[in-house]
Enzyme design. Structure first.
Site, PDB file in Angstrom:
ATOM      1  N   ARG A 110      -8.141  -1.398  -6.217  1.00 49.20           N
ATOM      2  CA  ARG A 110      -6.943  -2.255  -6.271  1.00 49.20           C
ATOM      3  C   ARG A 110      -7.052  -3.372  -7.303  1.00 49.20           C
ATOM      4  O   ARG A 110      -6.117  -4.172  -7.447  1.00 49.20           O
ATOM      5  CB  ARG A 110      -6.665  -2.842  -4.891  1.00 49.20           C
ATOM      6  N   TYR A 162      -6.230   2.895  -1.965  1.00 53.47           N
ATOM      7  CA  TYR A 162      -7.464   2.955  -1.199  1.00 53.47           C
ATOM      8  C   TYR A 162      -7.681   4.366  -0.668  1.00 53.47           C
ATOM      9  O   TYR A 162      -6.733   5.084  -0.357  1.00 53.47           O
ATOM     10  CB  TYR A 162      -7.524   1.906  -0.088  1.00 53.47           C
ATOM     11  N   ASP A 166      -0.738   4.600   8.400  1.00 50.80           N
ATOM     12  CA  ASP A 166      -0.935   3.172   8.659  1.00 50.80           C
ATOM     13  C   ASP A 166       0.099   2.584   9.602  1.00 50.80           C
ATOM     14  O   ASP A 166      -0.162   1.595  10.276  1.00 50.80           O
ATOM     15  CB  ASP A 166      -0.889   2.396   7.335  1.00 50.80           C
ATOM     16  N   ARG A 214     -12.398  -8.970   5.086  1.00 48.84           N
ATOM     17  CA  ARG A 214     -12.835  -7.704   4.512  1.00 48.84           C
ATOM     18  C   ARG A 214     -14.057  -7.941   3.626  1.00 48.84           C
ATOM     19  O   ARG A 214     -13.948  -8.528   2.546  1.00 48.84           O
ATOM     20  CB  ARG A 214     -11.710  -7.054   3.687  1.00 48.84           C
ATOM     21  N   LYS A 242      25.355  21.109  -2.961  1.00 47.73           N
ATOM     22  CA  LYS A 242      26.053  20.311  -1.957  1.00 47.73           C
ATOM     23  C   LYS A 242      26.929  21.230  -1.127  1.00 47.73           C
ATOM     24  O   LYS A 242      27.710  22.003  -1.683  1.00 47.73           O
ATOM     25  CB  LYS A 242      26.916  19.246  -2.640  1.00 47.73           C
ATOM     26  N   ASN A 263      -8.359 -11.072   9.391  1.00 44.85           N
ATOM     27  CA  ASN A 263      -8.596  -9.826   8.649  1.00 44.85           C
ATOM     28  C   ASN A 263      -9.619  -9.980   7.529  1.00 44.85           C
ATOM     29  O   ASN A 263      -9.347  -9.653   6.368  1.00 44.85           O
ATOM     30  CB  ASN A 263      -7.279  -9.315   8.055  1.00 44.85           C
ATOM     31  N   ARG A 298      36.455   9.126  -9.068  1.00 47.89           N
ATOM     32  CA  ARG A 298      37.839   9.292  -8.624  1.00 47.89           C
ATOM     33  C   ARG A 298      38.695   8.069  -8.907  1.00 47.89           C
ATOM     34  O   ARG A 298      39.900   8.083  -8.649  1.00 47.89           O
ATOM     35  CB  ARG A 298      37.862   9.631  -7.131  1.00 47.89           C
ATOM     36  N   THR A 326      -9.080 -10.122  19.637  1.00 44.59           N
ATOM     37  CA  THR A 326      -9.240  -8.724  20.065  1.00 44.59           C
ATOM     38  C   THR A 326     -10.721  -8.343  20.104  1.00 44.59           C
ATOM     39  O   THR A 326     -11.561  -8.956  19.451  1.00 44.59           O
ATOM     40  CB  THR A 326      -8.493  -7.769  19.123  1.00 44.59           C
ATOM     41  N   ARG A 327     -10.986  -7.288  20.865  1.00 40.05           N
ATOM     42  CA  ARG A 327     -12.367  -6.781  20.995  1.00 40.05           C
ATOM     43  C   ARG A 327     -12.325  -5.261  20.917  1.00 40.05           C
ATOM     44  O   ARG A 327     -11.454  -4.626  21.510  1.00 40.05           O
ATOM     45  CB  ARG A 327     -12.971  -7.232  22.316  1.00 40.05           C
ATOM     46  N   GLU A 342      25.863   7.617  -4.528  1.00 36.00           N
ATOM     47  CA  GLU A 342      26.702   8.455  -5.391  1.00 36.00           C
ATOM     48  C   GLU A 342      28.057   7.767  -5.562  1.00 36.00           C
ATOM     49  O   GLU A 342      28.805   7.612  -4.594  1.00 36.00           O
ATOM     50  CB  GLU A 342      26.900   9.834  -4.773  1.00 36.00           C
TER      51      GLU A 342
END
Length: 544
Positions: A322, A305, A522, A385, A124, A383, A40, A446-447, A36
């Protein structure tokens, strides 16, 4: 505009219109995307125009508007909301006809009632702290259950959070974020620091900024596509849904938010449409202190998604929508990576972004090459997919990135499918073999073992500095597992930056991933202290 999307709106008195655009950019870097600018000073209108034209991602409004003529001039300069010290019928009528929000100042129930009776839904409250602070807002709101309040006056990072405990408060106005003296001196770095601390204060204890200064620590840059996530209410299938819960997320965006919540200077780079949908996605990131100032705006749409959460023996399901998104259609020349990587020490991306289109893959290749040229550490989460591409295509395309990667993150399935590396008996051996095959400085694998859609067992191992390391097994009761791998990646990046030893690093990352299963959405909205506690065996008992 929706005031709820902004939370903090700095109230600005400006004496030099040329400083308005740098000011807006500094606030954006601190997670604040609305301002804002008061009338003035004689420079007010020109300042509004500069922000509107040069920093369109900021929503700029005009404050201290006294009459209809000033409201009309402010609107012509680019103001998208109008604030006045008191209610003015002429200003109200103009804003109604122009279709922009009008927020009159009120200090008493009588003034609020007069404004409400004439059609105002947002007021306000000024001067908020002098009138008694959050307690006064609560008392005044009781007779006006539908009215939204914007408390202003005396609000700072110490008291701001108290106002957001009230459902009637949509945002606060704050002059302390960017005081006149800092603007006049051009100390925009300090304004960014103020904005980050203020944003942290209103978003809770998981600070987006350390209490201490950064001491020269370098930025962490991530690149990818953030999407709109639509989910049926829990337990319902998509075919049953008559409404969807909305979240935003994407692998690299999730990493950036996690790192920001841990106090790192996280930068997220993407392309989004120049419309309200794109702005909402950026707002979701800025809320947690992620720097989105390098976002390219344009293109036709945001990626979407659909997530249908599983239960018991029914698996979760993801549907992508997408194709043709702004990021999928982005050109590599739209990103100035020399500028983006200025002051950066780490770059992270995933195998998802190259999968969405050939253009996005080209952007990733340019980013990795530039990161190498700038001497950054480069990390990659494979990653893979299968809904985006087949294994052969993915292996060939992602193989082209390997020589530019320093730190590899993947799960054991993707290590096998994409890299043809696997050692079932020893997860850390898989990480070691990846390092030997591609020359990575470090790798983590990772597992996940699935008991049901509601309970998973997760663990990880790594090869760091020539040392094998293993995490314990975490049994996770699932609230939302989306983003758990990204939480692991962020945890590992944080640990390596802070020189954790191998065992501590992989356990910290696995604990971060385990905690993500308890958080809806997420983003892994947990603090450093919570991760450390989980890594040290905390059991989820109530803290009092």
């Amino acid at each position: 505009m929706r005031f709820e999307d902004h939370k903090v709106i700095p109230v600005i008195k400006i004496n030099d219109a040329d400083k308005a655009a740098p000011l807006a950019l500094a606030l954006l870097d601190g997670g604040i995307s609305a301002v804002e600018i008061t009338l003035r000073t004689e420079e007010g209108l020109a300042a509004i125009k500069n922000v509107s034209e040069k920093v369109p991602q900021t929503t700029v409004g005009a404050g201290s508007v006294l009459n209809e003529d000033q409201a009309r001039a402010a609107y012509g300069a680019g103001a998208r909301f109008i604030v006045s010290a008191g209610f003015d019928k002429g200003v109200f009528d103009f804003c109604r006809d122009a279709g922009i929000p009008y927020v009159p100042g009120c200090a008493t129930a009588t003034e609020i009632q007069a404004a409400v009776n004439l059609g105002c839904g947002t007021v306000k409250l000024f001067p908020a702290e002098a009138l008694g602070g959050a307690k006064t807002v609560a008392a005044l709101s009781a007779p006006f259950p539908g009215v939204r309040f914007i408390p202003t006056g005396g609000i700072n990072e110490s008291n701001a959070a108290s106002y957001f405990r009230l459902k009637c408060v949509c945002c606060v106005g704050a002059g302390s974020v960017a005081p006149e003296t800092l603007i006049d001196s051009g100390d925009f770095a300090k304004i960014t620091q103020n904005a980050k601390r203020f944003t942290a204060a209103v978003n809770g204890d998981f600070s987006v900024c350390r209490e201490k200064e950064k001491n020269g620590e370098k930025k962490i840059v991530t690149l990818g596509e953030i999407m709109l996530r639509l989910s049926p209410p829990y337990g319902k299938r998509i075919v049953q849904a008559d409404k969807f819960d909305i979240n935003y997320g994407g692998a690299e965006a999730n990493v950036a938010v996690s790192l920001a919540c841990l106090g790192e200077d996280a930068v997220y780079v993407t392309k989004l449409p120049d419309n309200e949908a794109g702005e909402a996605a950026l707002g979701a990131l800025r809320r947690y202190g992620v720097d989105t100032s390098h976002t390219v705006r344009g293109g036709g749409r945001i990626g979407i998604y659909y997530l249908e959460k599983g239960a018991s023996q029914r698996s979760s399901k993801v549907i992508y929508d997408r194709a043709g998104s702004s990021m999928a259609e982005a050109d590599e020349d739209e990103f100035d990576f020399d500028r983006i990587f200025e002051g950066a020490g780490w770059f992270h991306f995933t195998g998802i972004t190259p999968a969405i289109s050939a253009k996005a893959a080209a952007v990733c290749r340019k980013a990795v090459a530039s990161a190498q040229a700038h001497g950054l550490t480069v990390s990659m989460d494979l990653n893979y997919r299968k809904k985006l591409w087949d294994v052969e295509t993915a292996a060939k395309a992602l193989g082209g990135f390997m020589q530019g990667v320093d730190v590899m993150i993947c799960n054991e399935e993707h290590a096998s499918k994409i890299c043809s590396v696997r050692c079932d008996e020893d997860l850390a051996e898989t990480a070691k073999l990846l390092c030997e095959k591609y020359g990575f400085k470090a790798a983590a694998v990772t597992r996940r073992r699935t008991e049901s859609a509601d309970v998973n067992l997760i663990s990880a191992a790594a090869y760091i500095g020539g040392e094998k390391a293993y995490s314990p097994v975490y049994r996770c009761n699932i609230v939302d597992r989306v983003g758990a791998g990204d939480a692991f990646a962020a945890g590992l990046i944080y640990a390596l930056i802070h020189d954790y030893k191998a065992d501590r690093a992989v356990n910290f990352a696995a604990a971060a991933s385990a905690l993500k299963h308890s958080v809806e959405g997420d983003f892994n909205l947990v603090s450093l202290q919570e991760i450390e506690a989980a890594a040290n065996g905390a059991t989820g008992k109530t803290e009092r």
